[in-house]
Design an enzyme around this catalytic site. Structure first.
Site, short mmCIF file in Angstrom:
data_model
loop_
_atom_site.label_atom_id
_atom_site.label_comp_id
_atom_site.label_asym_id
_atom_site.label_seq_id
_atom_site.Cartn_x
_atom_site.Cartn_y
_atom_site.Cartn_z
N CYS A 334 0.80 -1.23 0.00
CA CYS A 334 0.00 0.00 0.00
C CYS A 334 0.83 1.29 0.00
O CYS A 334 0.61 2.16 -0.84
CB CYS A 334 -1.05 0.02 1.10
SG CYS A 334 -0.98 -1.32 2.29
N ARG A 363 7.05 -11.11 5.58
CA ARG A 363 6.45 -10.97 6.90
C ARG A 363 7.19 -11.86 7.88
O ARG A 363 7.40 -13.04 7.62
CB ARG A 363 4.96 -11.34 6.84
CG ARG A 363 4.24 -10.38 5.90
CD ARG A 363 2.77 -10.56 5.87
NE ARG A 363 2.21 -9.62 4.88
CZ ARG A 363 0.95 -9.60 4.49
NH1 ARG A 363 0.09 -10.45 4.99
NH2 ARG A 363 0.55 -8.72 3.60
N GLN A 381 1.60 -11.15 -3.83
CA GLN A 381 0.16 -11.15 -4.01
C GLN A 381 -0.19 -10.63 -5.40
O GLN A 381 0.58 -9.90 -5.99
CB GLN A 381 -0.51 -10.23 -2.99
CG GLN A 381 -0.34 -10.69 -1.56
CD GLN A 381 -1.02 -9.74 -0.58
OE1 GLN A 381 -1.13 -8.55 -0.85
NE2 GLN A 381 -1.46 -10.27 0.54
N ASP A 383 -1.72 -8.17 -6.04
CA ASP A 383 -2.15 -7.04 -5.23
C ASP A 383 -2.46 -5.84 -6.11
O ASP A 383 -1.79 -5.60 -7.11
CB ASP A 383 -0.99 -6.70 -4.29
CG ASP A 383 -1.43 -5.89 -3.10
OD1 ASP A 383 -2.65 -5.74 -2.90
OD2 ASP A 383 -0.55 -5.40 -2.37
N HIS A 385 -4.10 -1.58 -5.62
CA HIS A 385 -4.76 -0.54 -4.84
C HIS A 385 -5.48 0.36 -5.83
O HIS A 385 -4.88 0.80 -6.81
CB HIS A 385 -3.75 0.21 -3.99
CG HIS A 385 -3.21 -0.64 -2.89
ND1 HIS A 385 -2.08 -1.40 -3.04
CD2 HIS A 385 -3.71 -0.94 -1.67
CE1 HIS A 385 -1.88 -2.11 -1.94
NE2 HIS A 385 -2.85 -1.85 -1.08
N LYS A 465 -14.67 -4.45 5.06
CA LYS A 465 -14.09 -5.28 4.01
C LYS A 465 -14.99 -6.45 3.64
O LYS A 465 -15.88 -6.84 4.41
CB LYS A 465 -12.72 -5.81 4.45
CG LYS A 465 -12.78 -6.66 5.72
CD LYS A 465 -11.41 -7.27 6.05
CE LYS A 465 -11.53 -8.20 7.23
NZ LYS A 465 -10.46 -9.18 7.34
N HIS A 511 -8.03 -1.64 -1.10
CA HIS A 511 -6.98 -2.68 -1.13
C HIS A 511 -7.67 -3.94 -1.63
O HIS A 511 -8.72 -4.30 -1.10
CB HIS A 511 -6.46 -3.00 0.27
CG HIS A 511 -6.00 -1.82 1.08
ND1 HIS A 511 -4.69 -1.70 1.51
CD2 HIS A 511 -6.62 -0.74 1.56
CE1 HIS A 511 -4.57 -0.60 2.23
NE2 HIS A 511 -5.72 0.00 2.28
#
Lengths: 641, 641
Positions: A334, A363, A381, A383, A385, A465, A511
């Site tokens: 992000c 992580r 991911q 991923d 945004h 979410k 997200h």
């Protein structure tokens, strides 16, 4: 006789004599409910079925269908285990016996070392106790009574002291001659535990501390019906066969090395799967207006302070120092995307701005919790945004629901469930924003006609979410796609756009990751399909087996034609029997196994064996090529001739 | 008169009178050499031309063609600058004036604050000093003499003290009235500095320490010919226009943020370039038998100890700790690939095994040396490690030379030079292995007919290597591809294969990256093509401009047809003039600019403007599409209709 009013979950109110038990009420409602009842929820609290009710109350009868019912059932099975063990091993000191994800365990202080051979006699004794159908009794105790009752068990004595100090009430549960210190509740009769199995022995320490006494832990599972145990054991067996860690290594798709805990190595074949998934998602991004970026992995502490990660996520970040400055490897994309968004002034005309990124994320998970591809330290991911104006939220969520449904239903043929998580107690931002956002999510879900559950108060601290839970071939649920609304990062980073009114407005961030972690998704795919991936994902898509050496040329001709169309194909021309070569190809989970011999060469055909083990003879090679191309293009789960 | 024998670089020996100077010998050899001579290399040491030679010696006359000549020439220009400055600003205290990559600078302790306006008068005074043609003189000094000579300059006094302490000889150079403390050598006459330019002012600190006095630094460049200065200034101007950092930002291709020093952000358009390069390389890998893998980035210290990186590369690695263990982000992929290689027993049948990886690599470079995409902390290489049997080295190198030539010559049309670097003094492994390896590399180079230079002793400590230096459009050389033989990692990791003799043999590793760092390669491409990337790499390949609103539909029809063929195309239908829209498209470096109006719509044609600014009218749209597809497929550098 004084009366009390009992309000049932459907809102109806029934009158009973004061002192009636929840067990009795269950039978009054219906025989089946009476028989299935395990515990009661009285005014929101779990209680034993056999306790008298003395006041008006809201009552819910809890059965094995409820999460709480399963837990209490397992906990009572732990008592059953301890009951059997102390009868068989008089020096055994029961300590604690909690519920775990799959069942329960009990830790014993004991001189004997348990082996799986002991399971037979322990299970036998447990069965006898079940057959005796002991009623379970609750005993309220004060501290001296409790200490007297458990005087031979130093572990219980220690617990009693602690509970007393914490001013917790003390109680014990009794079945036959067995008494255990326990806060309860429990199921009313040992006879209800119709099916169980001890599964594992492990060493443990009193209170998990290696400086304390070593204990012997026995794990088990239990069910109210024999058929459920059988189904469970079958599932375990099937899950072991499908275990992605085992298959990944056997098939040389991926593997792990102790030099990099929690970080998978994708071998050439696994990399094909990985890249096919990325290509698939990239193709969709093109159609759906996403723009891919490539971003750094290491960022200065200042960025994480602004984003709030330093406060909320620090322990999960890998941190390092360079030239006296602190950096962290990014656990999420992000903030990188906010930097790009903010690199110039943005106009409403640019929104929705969809920034996608496959950057590796790190992580810092404890090495103890790492599991294959499903719990890792390094992953990427799919991923993205999405920066939107508030009035664009609903439309964008609608698109995302469509995108998610396309991936899960249309492409992978997964069943899935949708959950909407709303404002938690601990949240940032204005109530009005939250209401609007939740309303947008609901409207999008509803206009999509999607069934969904509301998880009240389970949203992220920055916004509500939508989570997607996929059901795999073994019926296991996996949380995968997530779509999260975020008002906070745009606030913290001052991410704005110039509106039609020529003034600045705060953007809203969405997200979203639809496959989620690519690594985890591959792990789940491997288990769901038991390694037999759809043709478009299979590392080797086709293998041609020759029935004799002299057909190698024909096999190679076919290979050349298929390769021209980018199909991943091999020839097995070894002088082994066809049966052997078929078994080997099947073992390697190759979707299409072609066999060529004299007849096939003469007719320009092949014999085809699909991964469902259907065999088709005399299939025209050109036709097969066309069907193969089409199957790959359409990303089919099955292959039909 | 006593005679001495002077041996020249070509081996010839000449006899001269004792006490002759190198400058005189240069004139004796030839007038041109005499005029070009700057300094002398006497028995391997640089000396002033004007010093008498008293013994037999090996002599080389150094001119501006030699690296040492350029350096001394620049250093003498720094003295020239200081000479002018002290004449113009009597309170100026010269400190030091070293040579830098492009020219030289001089730091002054001075109350006046230099501005570029001062450059005019300083350059004028420098010109006067050049015209006066001062002879340069060397003066040997002892400490008291030196301290007396520089008594008004505390910086020089400090240096004299230090040199004396370190037992270094003290000397000064004099031209006209200007004397500077200097170890030399220098060019013999100020008249030789025919062209120079002051370029920049910067603040500096005495000895680079912010606690010391602040100094004023003036940078400059200098050349022995006016034409060389002009060429240099033109190159600088052109290089500034092409500067990839500037273009990358302007075109929104890539950018940098202080939150992640040395780690580029590739914006959507830059990511297209990046992914096109990866796809190109992946396509070649498929044809050339490489297998891609995806590997972790963080590895335990133990791996780096085994690989030798901890010993040889530690300061360049980003290190961190987790659960009490030390990890480092990988700066190179080699150990990851050795782990994969060693994950099972390997047979000679599997060799050569070519493992390719685009993993992001991190190198802890000082923030001060980071430069755009060309010197970074984070990058990916088109990296591969090839495991071969010793007898396969030559053949594999041959293939690699072919692969490299294909990329550089056939695809990018770069000129390049090849260097073979051989065994360094500090090396690991057996001489015999080195000889064999160097022989293999030579034979491969020769059978390829490739011209190459030998860099004696410049190989890596683990093996010899071949480097490729590319010449860009401005004539600048960039070291890109590298092919390195390595006997040491297989030794350290015991990477073996089972040979035809059924016993274990040590494998040989070839490290190779052909684009090198993808980031650096993109930076160089952008500068080489001044942003006008070949069609296949351009983020937006085609833009259609409408001459009026009503042709938007026709423009969109063309767009749809081109998009079906995966061409990156946009429509600019704004109501701006065509001229304006063309300029904007050119500014954005779009290779093909199509214009559509009434005639074009009627005839199903377009007007085409290529990036060479050639304009073609009435081009049939279908023909253009075909040519565009072909140009992209063939990865052409030019576009011709």
């Amino acid at each position: 006789m004084p009366k009390i009013k009992i309000t049932l979950p459907n809102g109806s109110v029934k009158e009973y004599n004061k002192g009636i038990t929840a067990g009795e009420i269950a039978f009054d409602i219906g025989k089946k409910l009476g028989e299935d009842a395990l515990i009661a929820k009285i005014n929101g609290k779990l209680k034993d079925l056999f306790l008298p009710i003395d006041e008006d109350a809201a009552l819910q009868i809890i059965t094995y269908k409820d999460k709480e019912g399963i837990e209490v059932f397992r906990h009572s099975t732990a008592h059953l285990l301890a009951h059997a063990v102390v009868e068989l091993f008089p020096d055994a000191k029961p300590t604690i016996g909690p519920v775990v994800e799959e069942g329960f365990y009990y830790d014993f202080g004991i001189s004997h070392h348990f082996t799986p051979d002991d399971f037979v006699i322990i299970e036998e004794r447990m069965n006898e106790i079940v057959k005796k159908g002991y009623s379970v009794e609750r005993i309220e105790l004060n501290e001296p009574e409790a200490k007297r009752m458990f005087k031979g068990n130093k572990y219980k004595i220690e617990l009693i002291g602690e509970f007393h100090e914490q001013k917790q009430p003390l109680s014990a549960y009794k079945q036959g001659d067995f008494i255990d210190l326990c806060r309860g509740p429990h199921i009313p009769n040992t006879g209800k535990i119709k099916a169980f199995k001890l599964t594992k022995i492990a060493a443990a320490y009193w209170k998990g501390n290696p400086n304390n006494d070593q204990l012997q832990r026995i794990y088990g599972v239990s069910f109210p019906e024999k058929s459920m145990l059988e189904a469970h054991l079958k599932l375990v067996e099937e899950a072991e066969k499908r275990d992605h860690k085992k298959l990944g290594k056997e098939l040389e798709w991926f593997n792990f090395f102790e030099e990099s805990p929690g970080a998978p190595f994708f071998y050439p074949k696994g990399t094909v799967i990985y890249n096919q998934l990325l290509n698939f998602i990239r193709g969709e991004y093109k159609k759906r207006g996403y723009q891919e970026v490539i971003t750094p992995l290491l960022y200065d502490k200042s960025l994480w302070l602004t984003s709030g990660h330093w406060e909320h996520f620090e322990e999960h970040m890998f941190k390092l120092e360079a030239e006296g400055k602190e950096y962290a490897l990014k656990p999420m994309n992000c903030p990188s995307h906010v930097l790009i968004y903010k690199s110039k002034s943005r106009s409403y005309k640019e929104l929705p701005l969809r920034i996608a990124d496959f950057a590796p994320l790190h992580r810092n998970e404890l090495s103890g919790v790492l599991v294959g591809l499903t719990r890792v330290r390094k992953m990427s991911q799919d991923d993205a945004h999405i920066f939107v104006a508030p009035e664009q939220i609903k439309e964008e969520i609608f698109r995302l629901l469509d995108f998610t449904n396309y991936i899960y239903k249309d492409v992978f043929d997964f069943e899935y469930e949708v959950e909407l998580s709303t404002m938690p107690d601990k949240h940032m931002g204005e109530l009005e924003d939250w209401n609007k956002a939740e309303e947008s999510l609901k409207k999008a879900l509803e206009s999509k006609g999607a069934a969904y559950t509301i998880k009240s108060g389970e949203g992220a601290f920055y916004g509500p979410k939508i989570d997607f839970h996929v059901k795999d071939a073994l019926g296991r649920r996996w949380q995968l796609a997530t779509i999260q609304l975020d008002f906070q990062l745009p606030e913290r980073f001052e991410a704005t756009y110039v509106g039609t009114d020529n003034s600045k407005h705060k953007a809203v961030m969405i997200h979203r990751a639809l496959l989620g972690s690519i690594e985890r998704f591959i792990g789940i795919l491997v288990e769901h399909y038991a390694g037999k991936l759809p043709l478009w994902l299979a590392p080797t898509q086709v293998r041609i087996l020759t029935v004799a050496d002299r057909f190698e040329e024909y096999a190679n001709e076919i290979k050349t034609e298929f390769e021209k169309k980018d199909i991943r194909i091999e020839v097995d021309a070894r002088t082994e029997s066809v049966g052997y070569k078929v078994r080997e190809a099947q073992h390697q989970k190759i979707p299409l196994i072609l066999t060529v011999g004299e007849k096939e060469e003469k007719n320009s055909t092949v014999a085809v064996r699909t991964f469902d083990n259907n065999v088709y003879f005399d299939v025209n090679t050109a036709d097969l090529l066309e069907k193969t191309i089409k199957n790959i293009e359409e990303k089919k789960v099955k292959f039909e001739i």
